[in-house]
Design a protein around this motif. Structure first.
Motif, PDB file in Angstrom:
ATOM      1  N   LYS A   6       0.836  -1.211   0.000  1.00  0.00           N
ATOM      2  CA  LYS A   6       0.000   0.000   0.000  1.00  0.00           C
ATOM      3  C   LYS A   6       0.860   1.246   0.000  1.00  0.00           C
ATOM      4  O   LYS A   6       0.586   2.202  -0.738  1.00  0.00           O
ATOM      5  CB  LYS A   6      -0.928   0.001   1.215  1.00  0.00           C
ATOM      6  N   ILE A   7       1.917   1.230   0.811  1.00  0.00           N
ATOM      7  CA  ILE A   7       2.816   2.391   0.868  1.00  0.00           C
ATOM      8  C   ILE A   7       3.519   2.565  -0.482  1.00  0.00           C
ATOM      9  O   ILE A   7       3.643   3.691  -0.996  1.00  0.00           O
ATOM     10  CB  ILE A   7       3.830   2.241   2.013  1.00  0.00           C
ATOM     11  N   ALA A   8       3.962   1.472  -1.084  1.00  0.00           N
ATOM     12  CA  ALA A   8       4.632   1.543  -2.380  1.00  0.00           C
ATOM     13  C   ALA A   8       3.679   2.077  -3.456  1.00  0.00           C
ATOM     14  O   ALA A   8       4.065   2.906  -4.284  1.00  0.00           O
ATOM     15  CB  ALA A   8       5.154   0.174  -2.775  1.00  0.00           C
ATOM     16  N   ALA A   9       2.429   1.621  -3.420  1.00  0.00           N
ATOM     17  CA  ALA A   9       1.446   2.102  -4.391  1.00  0.00           C
ATOM     18  C   ALA A   9       1.178   3.590  -4.210  1.00  0.00           C
ATOM     19  O   ALA A   9       1.080   4.342  -5.197  1.00  0.00           O
ATOM     20  CB  ALA A   9       0.149   1.315  -4.248  1.00  0.00           C
ATOM     21  N   ALA A  10       1.087   4.039  -2.960  1.00  0.00           N
ATOM     22  CA  ALA A  10       0.865   5.462  -2.691  1.00  0.00           C
ATOM     23  C   ALA A  10       2.038   6.295  -3.190  1.00  0.00           C
ATOM     24  O   ALA A  10       1.851   7.377  -3.773  1.00  0.00           O
ATOM     25  CB  ALA A  10       0.635   5.687  -1.208  1.00  0.00           C
ATOM     26  N   ALA A  16       3.814   9.836  -9.923  1.00  0.00           N
ATOM     27  CA  ALA A  16       3.146  10.058 -11.208  1.00  0.00           C
ATOM     28  C   ALA A  16       2.482  11.432 -11.255  1.00  0.00           C
ATOM     29  O   ALA A  16       2.570  12.142 -12.261  1.00  0.00           O
ATOM     30  CB  ALA A  16       2.117   8.959 -11.458  1.00  0.00           C
ATOM     31  N   LEU A  17       1.825  11.813 -10.172  1.00  0.00           N
ATOM     32  CA  LEU A  17       1.153  13.112 -10.144  1.00  0.00           C
ATOM     33  C   LEU A  17       2.147  14.261 -10.204  1.00  0.00           C
ATOM     34  O   LEU A  17       1.916  15.254 -10.887  1.00  0.00           O
ATOM     35  CB  LEU A  17       0.269  13.224  -8.898  1.00  0.00           C
ATOM     36  N   CYS A  20       3.431  14.630 -13.754  1.00  0.00           N
ATOM     37  CA  CYS A  20       2.441  15.269 -14.634  1.00  0.00           C
ATOM     38  C   CYS A  20       2.446  16.781 -14.437  1.00  0.00           C
ATOM     39  O   CYS A  20       2.381  17.538 -15.401  1.00  0.00           O
ATOM     40  CB  CYS A  20       1.038  14.727 -14.356  1.00  0.00           C
ATOM     41  N   ALA A  21       2.521  17.225 -13.193  1.00  0.00           N
ATOM     42  CA  ALA A  21       2.522  18.660 -12.913  1.00  0.00           C
ATOM     43  C   ALA A  21       3.750  19.326 -13.531  1.00  0.00           C
ATOM     44  O   ALA A  21       3.646  20.403 -14.124  1.00  0.00           O
ATOM     45  CB  ALA A  21       2.477  18.901 -11.416  1.00  0.00           C
ATOM     46  N   ASN A  22       4.912  18.682 -13.433  1.00  0.00           N
ATOM     47  CA  ASN A  22       6.122  19.250 -14.028  1.00  0.00           C
ATOM     48  C   ASN A  22       6.015  19.296 -15.540  1.00  0.00           C
ATOM     49  O   ASN A  22       6.458  20.256 -16.169  1.00  0.00           O
ATOM     50  CB  ASN A  22       7.350  18.430 -13.617  1.00  0.00           C
ATOM     51  N   THR A  23       5.439  18.283 -16.131  1.00  0.00           N
ATOM     52  CA  THR A  23       5.272  18.248 -17.587  1.00  0.00           C
ATOM     53  C   THR A  23       4.341  19.361 -18.045  1.00  0.00           C
ATOM     54  O   THR A  23       4.615  20.054 -19.033  1.00  0.00           O
ATOM     55  CB  THR A  23       4.727  16.881 -18.027  1.00  0.00           C
ATOM     56  N   ILE A  24       3.247  19.552 -17.338  1.00  0.00           N
ATOM     57  CA  ILE A  24       2.287  20.594 -17.711  1.00  0.00           C
ATOM     58  C   ILE A  24       2.934  21.967 -17.601  1.00  0.00           C
ATOM     59  O   ILE A  24       2.782  22.814 -18.486  1.00  0.00           O
ATOM     60  CB  ILE A  24       1.022  20.498 -16.838  1.00  0.00           C
ATOM     61  N   ARG A  25       3.702  22.191 -16.533  1.00  0.00           N
ATOM     62  CA  ARG A  25       4.398  23.479 -16.395  1.00  0.00           C
ATOM     63  C   ARG A  25       5.402  23.674 -17.522  1.00  0.00           C
ATOM     64  O   ARG A  25       5.546  24.772 -18.063  1.00  0.00           O
ATOM     65  CB  ARG A  25       5.104  23.554 -15.048  1.00  0.00           C
ATOM     66  N   GLY A  26       6.125  22.611 -17.868  1.00  0.00           N
ATOM     67  CA  GLY A  26       7.119  22.694 -18.939  1.00  0.00           C
ATOM     68  C   GLY A  26       6.493  23.017 -20.281  1.00  0.00           C
ATOM     69  O   GLY A  26       7.010  23.831 -21.036  1.00  0.00           O
ATOM     70  N   VAL A  27       5.376  22.396 -20.573  1.00  0.00           N
ATOM     71  CA  VAL A  27       4.671  22.672 -21.831  1.00  0.00           C
ATOM     72  C   VAL A  27       4.192  24.121 -21.847  1.00  0.00           C
ATOM     73  O   VAL A  27       4.280  24.803 -22.869  1.00  0.00           O
ATOM     74  CB  VAL A  27       3.493  21.692 -22.022  1.00  0.00           C
ATOM     75  N   GLY A  28       3.727  24.604 -20.715  1.00  0.00           N
ATOM     76  CA  GLY A  28       3.295  26.002 -20.629  1.00  0.00           C
ATOM     77  C   GLY A  28       4.433  26.961 -20.911  1.00  0.00           C
ATOM     78  O   GLY A  28       4.272  27.942 -21.651  1.00  0.00           O
TER      79      GLY A  28
END
Length: 51
Positions: A6-10, A16-17, A20-28
């Motif tokens: 459970k800890i590993a999955a979290a 992953a989240l 995604c946030a870094n990718t979105i900022r980079g694209v911006g």
């Protein structure tokens, strides 16, 4: 599921989240740079045409 699983999955979900946030900022940023470059090119053409 065990506690370790459970800890590993979290941790995987958090990773992953954050990715995604870094990718979105980079694209911006890339989009903003492309717009700025296009505007600068337009100004250069305008100045050359006025000479």
């Amino acid at each position: 599921m065990t506690t370790t699983a459970k800890i590993a999955a979290a941790c995987m979900v958090l990773l992953a989240l954050s990715s995604c946030a870094n990718t979105i900022r980079g694209v911006g940023r890339d989009t903003a740079n492309a717009v700025n470059a296009t505007q600068d090119a337009g100004r250069s053409v305008d100045r050359a045409a006025k000479k």
